[in-house]
Design a protein around this motif. Structure first.
Motif, PDB file in Angstrom:
ATOM      1  N   VAL A 120       0.858  -1.178   0.000  1.00  0.00           N
ATOM      2  CA  VAL A 120       0.000   0.000   0.000  1.00  0.00           C
ATOM      3  C   VAL A 120       0.897   1.232   0.000  1.00  0.00           C
ATOM      4  N   GLY A 121       0.674   2.109  -0.931  1.00  0.00           N
ATOM      5  CA  GLY A 121       1.431   3.348  -0.999  1.00  0.00           C
ATOM      6  C   GLY A 121       0.554   4.510  -0.549  1.00  0.00           C
ATOM      7  N   ALA A 122       1.177   5.539   0.038  1.00  0.00           N
ATOM      8  CA  ALA A 122       0.428   6.711   0.489  1.00  0.00           C
ATOM      9  C   ALA A 122       1.151   7.973   0.050  1.00  0.00           C
ATOM     10  N   LEU A 123       0.388   8.941  -0.402  1.00  0.00           N
ATOM     11  CA  LEU A 123       0.920  10.228  -0.834  1.00  0.00           C
ATOM     12  C   LEU A 123       0.788  11.214   0.314  1.00  0.00           C
ATOM     13  N   ALA A 157      -3.622  14.540   7.201  1.00  0.00           N
ATOM     14  CA  ALA A 157      -4.650  13.943   6.335  1.00  0.00           C
ATOM     15  C   ALA A 157      -4.039  13.072   5.243  1.00  0.00           C
ATOM     16  N   VAL A 158      -3.092  12.235   5.648  1.00  0.00           N
ATOM     17  CA  VAL A 158      -2.440  11.322   4.705  1.00  0.00           C
ATOM     18  C   VAL A 158      -3.330  10.096   4.539  1.00  0.00           C
ATOM     19  N   LEU A 159      -3.919   9.948   3.378  1.00  0.00           N
ATOM     20  CA  LEU A 159      -4.867   8.867   3.120  1.00  0.00           C
ATOM     21  C   LEU A 159      -4.179   7.513   3.251  1.00  0.00           C
ATOM     22  N   ASN A 160      -4.697   6.676   4.147  1.00  0.00           N
ATOM     23  CA  ASN A 160      -4.153   5.348   4.439  1.00  0.00           C
ATOM     24  C   ASN A 160      -2.682   5.391   4.846  1.00  0.00           C
ATOM     25  N   ARG A 201     -13.063   5.732   5.563  1.00  0.00           N
ATOM     26  CA  ARG A 201     -11.750   6.170   5.091  1.00  0.00           C
ATOM     27  C   ARG A 201     -10.792   6.265   6.267  1.00  0.00           C
ATOM     28  N   SER A 202      -9.538   5.968   5.982  1.00  0.00           N
ATOM     29  CA  SER A 202      -8.506   6.052   7.009  1.00  0.00           C
ATOM     30  C   SER A 202      -7.496   7.131   6.618  1.00  0.00           C
TER      31      SER A 202
END
Length: 369
Positions: A120-123, A157-160, A201-202
């Motif tokens: 899983v990558g996160a931006l 607010a970094v999604l996942n 959402r996480s």
């Protein structure tokens, strides 16, 4: 043309719709969001592996399917309609950023693992106190060079972010703004899961204190501009699917809920609300179809079209979700009914990857006004 779904896209949408109904219906979603995990690992493995959604738009040379943005949009509509918790959006944005950069080594190292669902990558771009989703001048700094680069700063607010195995972080270094890969196990990296409005959402707050990182070669500013377009396409797709689900749910309820001896759908006040919901969905749907067409056929127009789609879908979904809850009466406000889940999702989605002002500013910039 992407304005009309192809037979393959209809088949993909039907496959995803059937998967959602069988494997992750709303009662199952309730169980997931009531637990400790951000999403069901088995469901994600099936979405990424069996259905291939994690690598749908990743080129075949990096282990993906090499499909179009319209294909991805067709799938995301169905996931949005089912409020399916997954890290797909985070992975799509991370992969999109890497593909827009010039670092072949980083692409071959990260993209195949994302495509198969193993990573899983996160931006990580947003920062405290900055209203822009992607800051023009980030406060997060990169020091050092070569293999001795470290990052310091904070991202919100970094999604996942809490579930990611690798983070793609925007930071300001000696050569200007860049994107840096940071492993989840890196020293100096602290990830704190956020309390969120939308339980499907996480997101997380990421703190970097001398965390080792690797600069990804390429034009980070151009890559993030591309990511903003992809985010608008993906979120608008989910929202259009959810808007249609709200309309369908409320229309069916208006046929079976009786008041004063007749279905509430017979009353003008309810009919007009349903007609307004349909209009909001139809406008957002048309704008989204044009945006996916532009993404696949006229990339130069993507920025304008994607921002326009998002400008319509986010407030339209928020209104539709609110009306869904209200038209269901008292039950719509309770935990036992699904309506409030859509409303919470709409509230969070309205500011995800940029609020209404941000999207309107982006649209104005792209139009040159």
């Amino acid at each position: 043309m992407s304005l009309i779904f192809t037979d393959d896209q209809k088949s993909l949408a039907e496959t995803v719709r059937r998967f959602v109904a069988q494997r992750t219906p709303l009662p199952k979603v309730r169980e997931v969001i009531g637990g400790d995990q951000a999403y069901d690992q088995e469901v994600w493995s099936r979405l990424a592996g069996d259905l291939g959604l994690a690598g749908l738009t990743i080129p075949e040379e990096y282990g993906g399917a090499g499909a179009t943005q319209a294909d991805l949009s067709a799938a995301l509509r169905e996931l949005g309609a089912g409020l399916v918790p997954s890290p797909l959006l985070a992975c799509v944005l991370t992969a999109g950023a890497l593909l827009a950069l010039d670092d072949e080594e980083a692409k071959r190292e990260v993209l195949p693992r994302i495509a198969e669902g193993a990573l899983v990558g996160a931006l990580a771009v947003s920062e405290p106190g900055n209203r822009r989703w992607i800051p023009a001048e980030p406060e997060t700094t990169a020091t050092g060079s070569g293999d001795a680069v470290t990052l310091s700063g904070a991202k919100v607010a970094v999604l996942n972010g809490a579930e990611a195995g690798v983070l793609l972080v925007q930071a300001r270094g000696p050569q200007g703004v860049g994107l840096y890969l940071v492993e989840r196990s890196a020293g100096g990296l602290t990830v704190t899961k956020d309390e969120v409005v939308d339980p499907t959402r996480s997101s997380a707050t990421v703190t970097l204190d001398g965390a080792p990182a690797r600069l990804v070669a390429g034009d980070a500013v151009a890559a993030l501009d591309r990511v903003a377009d992809l985010a608008n396409l993906a979120i608008a797709s989910e929202q259009c699917g959810a808007m249609l689900a709200c309309l369908t749910m409320t229309t069916e309820y208006a046929k079976v809920r009786y008041a004063f001896g007749q279905p509430i759908g017979a009353y003008q006040g309810v009919k007009h609300k349903l007609a307004d919901m349909y209009t909001l969905w139809a406008l957002a749907d048309a704008a989204l179809r044009e945006a996916t067409r532009a993404a696949d056929e006229e990339p130069a127009k993507l920025g304008t079209a994607a921002a326009a789609a998002r400008t319509l879908s986010s407030p339209g979904y928020l209104t539709s979700a609110k009306e869904t809850m209200l038209l269901h009466g008292g039950i719509g406000f309770t935990w036992e009914h699904d309506a409030h889940f859509f409303y919470k999702n709409a509230i969070a989605g309205n500011v995800l990857a940029g609020d209404a002002d941000y999207q309107q500013d982006r649209l104005a910039d792209k139009l040159g006004v």
